[in-house]
Enzyme design. Structure first.
Site, PDB file in Angstrom:
ATOM      1  N   ARG A 114     -18.160 -57.419 163.456  1.00  0.00           N
ATOM      2  CA  ARG A 114     -18.614 -56.365 161.918  1.00  0.00           C
ATOM      3  C   ARG A 114     -20.006 -56.654 162.957  1.00  0.00           C
ATOM      4  NH1 ARG A 114     -17.725 -57.136 155.367  1.00  0.00           N
ATOM      5  NH2 ARG A 114     -16.002 -55.988 156.726  1.00  0.00           N
ATOM      6  N   HIS A 141     -13.909 -48.739 159.389  1.00  0.00           N
ATOM      7  CA  HIS A 141     -13.470 -49.525 159.145  1.00  0.00           C
ATOM      8  C   HIS A 141     -11.059 -49.618 159.334  1.00  0.00           C
ATOM      9  CE1 HIS A 141     -12.978 -53.899 157.041  1.00  0.00           C
ATOM     10  NE2 HIS A 141     -13.610 -53.201 156.096  1.00  0.00           N
ATOM     11  N   GLN A 144      -9.114 -52.073 157.830  1.00  0.00           N
ATOM     12  CA  GLN A 144      -8.868 -52.166 155.854  1.00  0.00           C
ATOM     13  C   GLN A 144      -7.883 -50.849 156.213  1.00  0.00           C
ATOM     14  OE1 GLN A 144     -10.618 -53.452 153.481  1.00  0.00           O
ATOM     15  NE2 GLN A 144      -9.228 -52.244 152.031  1.00  0.00           N
ATOM     16  N   ASP A 233     -14.551 -45.731 147.138  1.00  0.00           N
ATOM     17  CA  ASP A 233     -15.431 -47.044 147.600  1.00  0.00           C
ATOM     18  C   ASP A 233     -16.905 -46.801 147.731  1.00  0.00           C
ATOM     19  OD1 ASP A 233     -16.463 -49.343 149.454  1.00  0.00           O
ATOM     20  OD2 ASP A 233     -16.367 -47.893 150.676  1.00  0.00           O
ATOM     21  N   CYS A 273     -11.096 -50.445 148.659  1.00  0.00           N
ATOM     22  CA  CYS A 273     -10.860 -51.825 150.045  1.00  0.00           C
ATOM     23  C   CYS A 273     -12.191 -52.906 148.982  1.00  0.00           C
ATOM     24  CB  CYS A 273     -11.949 -51.349 151.222  1.00  0.00           C
ATOM     25  SG  CYS A 273     -13.325 -50.885 150.854  1.00  0.00           S
ATOM     26  N   ARG A 301      -4.523 -57.653 153.030  1.00  0.00           N
ATOM     27  CA  ARG A 301      -5.296 -57.506 154.324  1.00  0.00           C
ATOM     28  C   ARG A 301      -4.890 -58.910 154.894  1.00  0.00           C
ATOM     29  NH1 ARG A 301     -10.911 -55.893 154.178  1.00  0.00           N
ATOM     30  NH2 ARG A 301     -10.432 -56.127 156.522  1.00  0.00           N
TER      31      ARG A 301
HETATM   32  N1  NVA Z   1     -18.278 -49.109 152.863  1.00  0.00           N
HETATM   33  C1  NVA Z   1     -18.174 -49.914 152.476  1.00  0.00           C
HETATM   34  C2  NVA Z   1     -16.962 -51.380 152.905  1.00  0.00           C
HETATM   35  C3  NVA Z   1     -17.197 -52.413 152.235  1.00  0.00           C
HETATM   36  C4  NVA Z   1     -16.214 -53.142 152.545  1.00  0.00           C
HETATM   37  C5  NVA Z   1     -19.365 -50.385 153.259  1.00  0.00           C
HETATM   38  O1  NVA Z   1     -19.646 -50.851 154.548  1.00  0.00           O
HETATM   39  O2  NVA Z   1     -20.020 -51.819 153.334  1.00  0.00           O
HETATM   40  N1   CP Z   2     -12.943 -54.792 152.135  1.00  0.00           N
HETATM   41  C1   CP Z   2     -13.954 -55.193 153.110  1.00  0.00           C
HETATM   42  O1   CP Z   2     -13.174 -55.000 153.883  1.00  0.00           O
HETATM   43  O2   CP Z   2     -14.524 -56.813 151.740  1.00  0.00           O
HETATM   44  P1   CP Z   2     -15.444 -57.460 151.783  1.00  0.00           P
HETATM   45  O3   CP Z   2     -16.598 -56.664 152.767  1.00  0.00           O
HETATM   46  O4   CP Z   2     -16.050 -58.622 151.443  1.00  0.00           O
HETATM   47  O5   CP Z   2     -15.160 -57.692 154.043  1.00  0.00           O
END
Ligand code: NVA
Ligand code: CP
Length: 320
Positions: A114, A141, A144, A233, A273, A301
């Site tokens: 990540r 992502h 997801q 989101d 998500c 997930r």
């Molecule tokens: N768009 C959000 C998704 C979190 C799972 C982010 O990147 O923070």
């Molecule tokens: N949806 C998602 O990726 O959640 P987290 O940021 O908690 O991993």
């Protein structure tokens, strides 16, 4: 396509960096296998194809769902997961990504990363012989969206022909929905404020390859008209905190609330998500209401990560 009884497929690529590296058959098989792994787990059946394997999880951003579902998924499949915050590795003292990747590749059987830039993820993948899985970047992502597709298949029996709508920020989730729609032939309508649209290259690809199926709107009500699924989101993704106030002001019209649901189909399902910022992109009334499927979505997930792990750690094209 029979989504309900499947074994892992052989995927063509070593890594899962973006969903566009998967073809339709591979995505359908990942969904099918996730559904069968979920059934096995609910029936209390053991399934340990990853015995003796270790997954490294290198995270530069916070996570609840992605981290826990990959860790637990690995344990349930008989393997072991090792979480590494980049702050606690020598990366924080300037060891290069290339050297870190080469070294980790000698210890591990796969990695979930990540990070911020998609380029960083690609560098890791390039310098390792083991499968690298995208656990979220600023751009994409994919894990997801694969589990969201599984949830749609479970709830609606399939994804073809549905009106899938995304309302809000043109972020990694929006980009990944566009990519999945290109591969799977989904009908996707997106409503994002001016200046906050999805990635320009991904939008251009959608406009040239599927202008009738993937449509872009300013007005969320126009996009949500007759929707089967409404997705949203956060308005402020990880790393965008500096622009928070401006974003909150700009996005007000893009809230998923009961007025927006009123223009959708009566049996519309609402997806998010998570994490949700209640009162911003989604109201409590909708998030806790009868149309929301967000916690089933979060549960899946786990099942999808297990399908991804078994597929990529055992059945992908590895370079050892
Ligand atoms: N768009 C959000 C998704 C979190 C799972 C982010 O990147 O923070
Ligand atoms: N949806 C998602 O990726 O959640 P987290 O940021 O908690 O991993």
């Amino acid at each position: 396509m029979n989504f309900w009884a499947n074994t892992p497929c052989d995927v063509m690529e070593k890594d899962l960096l973006r969903s566009t590296s998967l073809n339709k058959q591979e995505i359908d098989e990942l969904i099918g296998h996730a559904v069968s792994l979920k059934a096995k787990q609910k029936a209390g059946e053991d399934h340990h194809p990853l015995q003796g394997k270790t997954l490294g999880m290198l995270f530069e951003k916070p996570s609840t769902r992605t981290r826990v579902s990959f860790e637990i998924g690995m344990v349930q499949l008989g393997g072991h997961a090792l979480y590494m915050s980049s702050r606690d590795t020598q990366l924080s003292r300037s060891e290069s990504i290339e050297d870190t990747a080469r070294v980790l590749s000698r210890y591990l059987d796969g990695m979930v990363i990540r990070t911020f830039s998609q380029k960083t993820l690609e560098t890791y993948a390039h310098y390792t012989a083991i499968p690298v899985i995208n656990g979220l970047t600023d751009l994409l992502h994919p894990c997801q969206i694969l589990s969201d597709l599984m949830t749609i298949v479970e709830k609606k029996g399939g994804y073809q022909g549905l009106n899938i709508v995304y309302v809000g920020d043109g972020n990694n989730i929006a980009n990944s929905w566009i990519n999945a729609s290109l591969t799977l032939g989904l009908n996707l309508r997106l409503a994002c404020p001016q200046g906050y649209g999805p990635d320009r290259t991904i939008v251009e690809k959608a406009q040239s390859e599927a202008p009738a199926r993937i449509q872009f709107f300013d007005d969320p009500f126009e996009a949500a008209h007759s929707a089967d699924i409404i997705n949203t989101d956060t308005w402020v993704s990880m790393g965008q905190e500096d622009g928070r106030e401006e974003r909150i002001k700009t996005f007000q019209r893009y809230q998923v609330n009961s007025s927006l649901l009123a223009v959708a189909k009566q049996d519309v399902m609402v997806m998010h998500c998570l994490p949700a910022h209640r009162g911003e992109e989604i109201t409590d009334e909708v998030a806790d209401g009868k149309h929301a499927i967000i916690f089933d979505q979060a549960e899946n997930r786990l099942h999808m990560q297990k399908s991804i792990l078994e597929t990529f750690l055992v059945h992908s094209r590895q370079e050892h």
